[in-house]
Design a protein around this motif. Structure first.
Motif, PDB file in Angstrom:
ATOM      1  N   VAL A  11       0.939  -1.177   0.045  1.00  0.00           N
ATOM      2  CA  VAL A  11       0.053   0.047   0.177  1.00  0.00           C
ATOM      3  C   VAL A  11       0.963   1.233   0.041  1.00  0.00           C
ATOM      4  O   VAL A  11       1.760   1.358   0.953  1.00  0.00           O
ATOM      5  N   GLN A  38      -1.388  -1.167  -4.132  1.00  0.00           N
ATOM      6  CA  GLN A  38      -2.479  -0.073  -4.050  1.00  0.00           C
ATOM      7  C   GLN A  38      -2.017   1.126  -3.749  1.00  0.00           C
ATOM      8  O   GLN A  38      -1.049   1.643  -3.115  1.00  0.00           O
ATOM      9  N   ILE A  68      -4.432  -1.269  -7.717  1.00  0.00           N
ATOM     10  CA  ILE A  68      -5.659  -1.146  -6.946  1.00  0.00           C
ATOM     11  C   ILE A  68      -5.778   0.480  -6.501  1.00  0.00           C
ATOM     12  O   ILE A  68      -4.681   0.815  -5.828  1.00  0.00           O
ATOM     13  N   ASN A  70      -7.169   3.432  -3.878  1.00  0.00           N
ATOM     14  CA  ASN A  70      -8.118   3.418  -2.744  1.00  0.00           C
ATOM     15  C   ASN A  70      -9.051   4.549  -2.857  1.00  0.00           C
ATOM     16  O   ASN A  70      -8.735   5.533  -3.011  1.00  0.00           O
ATOM     17  N   HIS A  85     -10.283  -0.139  -3.875  1.00  0.00           N
ATOM     18  CA  HIS A  85     -10.461  -0.344  -2.403  1.00  0.00           C
ATOM     19  C   HIS A  85     -11.247   0.239  -1.677  1.00  0.00           C
ATOM     20  O   HIS A  85     -10.923   1.439  -1.591  1.00  0.00           O
TER      21      HIS A  85
END
Ligand code: TZP
Ligand code: MG
Length: 210
Positions: A11, A38, A68, A70, A85
């Motif tokens: 992340v 992410q 991905i 967020n 996400h």
């Protein structure tokens, strides 16, 4: 949907990516074994996310590692990201699925039993569970759940899952031991002097479990 592997989930946090840029950190982490990335930037706004997201998509092309985004569905769509996400206070996953269609990956954060019981496996592809430990990376996080809490929520949610919150390479064994399919980290990679080496150390710990 693009297939995805939650085992080593990076992340990104722009505040922590100081020694190396977000793109440099991402490519180093992928070289070291990150399986999914992410983009999480709470301050950039949609335009800022699109700018950095496009750079990331370009750099990551051909790696097979999904990106991905967020919390910002407009940015996710504009970038052509592999997924979105969302947290419990973000866009409801049902609405995200309606906009994104079946081809995209949707992840949902869960932090307690009540929300774990409400996860709809027809809508959500994976859950992020935590925080396992308190962490300064997310100052407004919910109470830490520990590895027992993680094991409970993994079971209740009944979906592919990734643990997050204060996790380092020495936590690989208890994370997977709790039944999670992956370990998600921010500060264990972002801002490390050698993000590739830091990622590889986690990847090696995962490989050692098999
Ligand atoms: N969600 C729950 S804890 C957390 C997020 C995004 C931050 C985890 O950061 P770190 O540095 O891996 O503890
Ligand atoms: Mg959120």
């Amino acid at each position: 949907m693009k297939s995805f592997d939650l085992s080593l989930y990076l992340v990104l946090d722009p505040d922590l990516c100081r020694t190396h840029s977000m793109v440099e950190t991402t490519m180093a982490a992928i070289a070291g074994g990150a399986t999914i990335v992410q983009l999480r930037d709470k301050k950039a706004g949609t335009e800022g996310l699109i700018r950095i997201g496009r750079e990331l998509i370009k750099a990551m092309a051909g790696t097979g590692v999904p990106l991905i985004v967020n919390d910002d569905i407009e940015a996710a769509i504009a970038i052509g990201a592999d997924g979105l996400h969302v947290g419990q206070d973000d866009l409801p996953s049902q609405m995200a699925r309606e906009r994104l269609g079946r081809d995209k990956i949707i992840g949902l954060s869960i932090e307690d039993e009540t929300v774990a019981r409400k996860v709809d496996p027809g809508i959500v592809d994976y859950v992020g569970i935590g925080p396992v430990f308190a962490t300064s990376t997310k100052p407004d996080h919910k109470p830490a759940i520990g590895f027992d809490g993680l094991a409970d929520l993994v079971k209740i949610a009944g979906l592919p899952s990734v643990a997050i919150g204060g996790l380092k390479k020495n936590h690989v064994e208890p994370v997977f031991g709790a039944g999670a399919n992956g370990i998600a980290v921010v500060s264990a990679i972002c801002g490390q002097p050698d993000p590739e080496g830091a990622t590889r150390a986690i990847a090696d710990a995962i490989a050692a479990l098999k």
